[in-house]
Design a protein around this motif. Sequence first.
Motif, PDB file in Angstrom:
ATOM      1  N   ARG A  92      -6.267   9.757   4.918  1.00 40.17           N
ATOM      2  CA  ARG A  92      -5.286  10.805   4.675  1.00 40.17           C
ATOM      3  C   ARG A  92      -5.954  12.169   4.812  1.00 40.17           C
ATOM      4  O   ARG A  92      -6.992  12.425   4.208  1.00 40.17           O
ATOM      5  CB  ARG A  92      -4.694  10.650   3.266  1.00 40.17           C
ATOM      6  CG  ARG A  92      -3.860   9.409   3.039  1.00 40.17           C
ATOM      7  CD  ARG A  92      -2.507   9.520   3.705  1.00 40.17           C
ATOM      8  NE  ARG A  92      -1.695  10.589   3.180  1.00 40.17           N
ATOM      9  CZ  ARG A  92      -0.600  10.399   2.451  1.00 40.17           C
ATOM     10  NH1 ARG A  92      -0.206   9.179   2.145  1.00 40.17           N
ATOM     11  NH2 ARG A  92       0.109  11.430   2.043  1.00 40.17           N
ATOM     12  N   ASP A 129      -8.619   4.438  -2.075  1.00 41.51           N
ATOM     13  CA  ASP A 129      -7.649   3.599  -1.373  1.00 41.51           C
ATOM     14  C   ASP A 129      -8.310   2.644  -0.392  1.00 41.51           C
ATOM     15  O   ASP A 129      -7.793   1.542  -0.138  1.00 41.51           O
ATOM     16  CB  ASP A 129      -6.611   4.475  -0.677  1.00 41.51           C
ATOM     17  CG  ASP A 129      -5.547   4.966  -1.640  1.00 41.51           C
ATOM     18  OD1 ASP A 129      -5.531   4.508  -2.802  1.00 41.51           O
ATOM     19  OD2 ASP A 129      -4.732   5.818  -1.251  1.00 41.51           O
ATOM     20  N   ALA A 156       0.059   1.887  -8.767  1.00 38.39           N
ATOM     21  CA  ALA A 156       0.158   2.741  -7.584  1.00 38.39           C
ATOM     22  C   ALA A 156      -1.217   3.083  -7.035  1.00 38.39           C
ATOM     23  O   ALA A 156      -2.183   3.258  -7.787  1.00 38.39           O
ATOM     24  CB  ALA A 156       0.913   4.030  -7.916  1.00 38.39           C
ATOM     25  N   THR A 157      -1.297   3.189  -5.714  1.00 41.59           N
ATOM     26  CA  THR A 157      -2.500   3.686  -5.055  1.00 41.59           C
ATOM     27  C   THR A 157      -2.484   5.206  -5.057  1.00 41.59           C
ATOM     28  O   THR A 157      -1.475   5.838  -5.398  1.00 41.59           O
ATOM     29  CB  THR A 157      -2.557   3.189  -3.603  1.00 41.59           C
ATOM     30  OG1 THR A 157      -1.458   3.772  -2.877  1.00 41.59           O
ATOM     31  CG2 THR A 157      -2.467   1.671  -3.524  1.00 41.59           C
ATOM     32  N   ALA A 159      -2.485   7.062  -2.378  1.00 40.32           N
ATOM     33  CA  ALA A 159      -1.528   7.467  -1.351  1.00 40.32           C
ATOM     34  C   ALA A 159      -0.100   7.417  -1.873  1.00 40.32           C
ATOM     35  O   ALA A 159       0.712   8.319  -1.598  1.00 40.32           O
ATOM     36  CB  ALA A 159      -1.672   6.585  -0.114  1.00 40.32           C
ATOM     37  N   GLU A 160       0.225   6.392  -2.638  1.00 34.88           N
ATOM     38  CA  GLU A 160       1.578   6.272  -3.185  1.00 34.88           C
ATOM     39  C   GLU A 160       1.871   7.377  -4.187  1.00 34.88           C
ATOM     40  O   GLU A 160       2.988   7.918  -4.216  1.00 34.88           O
ATOM     41  CB  GLU A 160       1.748   4.892  -3.823  1.00 34.88           C
ATOM     42  CG  GLU A 160       1.810   3.761  -2.796  1.00 34.88           C
ATOM     43  CD  GLU A 160       1.675   2.383  -3.400  1.00 34.88           C
ATOM     44  OE1 GLU A 160       2.119   1.417  -2.741  1.00 34.88           O
ATOM     45  OE2 GLU A 160       1.120   2.256  -4.517  1.00 34.88           O
ATOM     46  N   ASP A 163       2.457  10.604  -2.145  1.00 34.51           N
ATOM     47  CA  ASP A 163       3.751  10.650  -1.469  1.00 34.51           C
ATOM     48  C   ASP A 163       4.913  10.811  -2.438  1.00 34.51           C
ATOM     49  O   ASP A 163       5.918  11.441  -2.106  1.00 34.51           O
ATOM     50  CB  ASP A 163       3.946   9.385  -0.635  1.00 34.51           C
ATOM     51  CG  ASP A 163       3.028   9.337   0.577  1.00 34.51           C
ATOM     52  OD1 ASP A 163       2.551  10.409   0.998  1.00 34.51           O
ATOM     53  OD2 ASP A 163       2.787   8.225   1.083  1.00 34.51           O
ATOM     54  N   THR A 164       4.769  10.230  -3.624  1.00 34.16           N
ATOM     55  CA  THR A 164       5.825  10.307  -4.641  1.00 34.16           C
ATOM     56  C   THR A 164       5.179  10.705  -5.961  1.00 34.16           C
ATOM     57  O   THR A 164       4.731   9.849  -6.729  1.00 34.16           O
ATOM     58  CB  THR A 164       6.556   8.955  -4.791  1.00 34.16           C
ATOM     59  OG1 THR A 164       6.961   8.482  -3.508  1.00 34.16           O
ATOM     60  CG2 THR A 164       7.761   9.086  -5.705  1.00 34.16           C
ATOM     61  N   ARG A 167       5.150   8.932  -9.316  1.00 39.01           N
ATOM     62  CA  ARG A 167       4.472   7.650  -9.484  1.00 39.01           C
ATOM     63  C   ARG A 167       3.125   7.786 -10.191  1.00 39.01           C
ATOM     64  O   ARG A 167       2.462   6.769 -10.440  1.00 39.01           O
ATOM     65  CB  ARG A 167       4.301   6.947  -8.138  1.00 39.01           C
ATOM     66  CG  ARG A 167       5.634   6.524  -7.508  1.00 39.01           C
ATOM     67  CD  ARG A 167       5.458   5.474  -6.450  1.00 39.01           C
ATOM     68  NE  ARG A 167       4.964   4.218  -7.021  1.00 39.01           N
ATOM     69  CZ  ARG A 167       4.703   3.142  -6.274  1.00 39.01           C
ATOM     70  NH1 ARG A 167       4.868   3.185  -4.964  1.00 39.01           N
ATOM     71  NH2 ARG A 167       4.256   2.038  -6.852  1.00 39.01           N
ATOM     72  N   ASP A 170       2.995   5.460 -12.905  1.00 39.23           N
ATOM     73  CA  ASP A 170       2.780   4.029 -12.670  1.00 39.23           C
ATOM     74  C   ASP A 170       1.392   3.593 -13.129  1.00 39.23           C
ATOM     75  O   ASP A 170       1.156   2.404 -13.340  1.00 39.23           O
ATOM     76  CB  ASP A 170       2.952   3.692 -11.194  1.00 39.23           C
ATOM     77  CG  ASP A 170       4.396   3.756 -10.738  1.00 39.23           C
ATOM     78  OD1 ASP A 170       5.277   4.048 -11.577  1.00 39.23           O
ATOM     79  OD2 ASP A 170       4.652   3.532  -9.538  1.00 39.23           O
TER      80      ASP A 170
END
Length: 285
Positions: A92, A129, A156-157, A159-160, A163-164, A167, A170
């Motif tokens: 990323r 990640d 969650a990773t 990256a997740e 993106d959100t 999260r 999480d």
Amino acid sequence: MKNILIGIAGLLLGGLASGSGEEPLPRTYLAEQPARVGVALLENGQLHTLGEGEFPLMSVVKLHQACYVLHRMAELGLRPEDTVLIHYSELRQDTYSPMLQKHRDSVFRLSLRELLTYSLQLSDNNACDILFRHFGGPAELQRYMQSLGIDCKIGATEAEMHDTPARINDNRSTPSSTARLLALISEHRLGLPPAYAVLLDELLSGCRTGTARIAAGLPPGATLLHKTGTGPCTPTHTCGVNDAAYIILPNGRRYILVIFCASSSLPLPQTEAILAEISARIAAE
């Protein structure tokens, strides 16, 4: 490092009591802060907590992940010097990743030790990640933590979460659960081969992030092994600032201190100063 291990060994001898004895936490000071703060102090078998409840782990989840990766490395017979093939295109570009500044070849290799160093010491999101991709994702990490008796939620990773942003919730835990994980690490009770347990200590002792947090409240000559986490910030609001550490003071006193701070209405430097003040008051006890 050998002296560090001797100093930390036996931190929980005599069993774990919760909140007994004189209250060492700065309750009045914390009540005055414009943030939700949770603190866990584990010392001499006594666990003191304040502001308990779950907090987003932020990058402290990389501490949990490192325990799991070393566990899987031992199971698979992998050495820290073994390498992973990385394609630059899979990294990323829009995330915090010091790795990007140093490795620009289209294909390159990093050792598992290097990936763990990037993740733990520099909080590199790409390194985290990559380790998820090679050793199992959040669900596998969650199961491993449960096998250790550590109560946390891993879902969650990096990256997740990027993106959100919602999260970030999480991956969450209480300060006391994270303190218990640090106790297992500090006492080498994760079941890792001795060389892997020592490697984890070395990586945590070289953490280069969060110098204005717990570290800023310690006297010169203190030994600090820790992992930090930071959430999204604006000039006037800090989503979260975390630090989880085990500490040896120059006088030989040793303890585990976890401070999670969420929903601060202060900018990052002032929020970090809250953690530094808590650390200083506890170190002065």
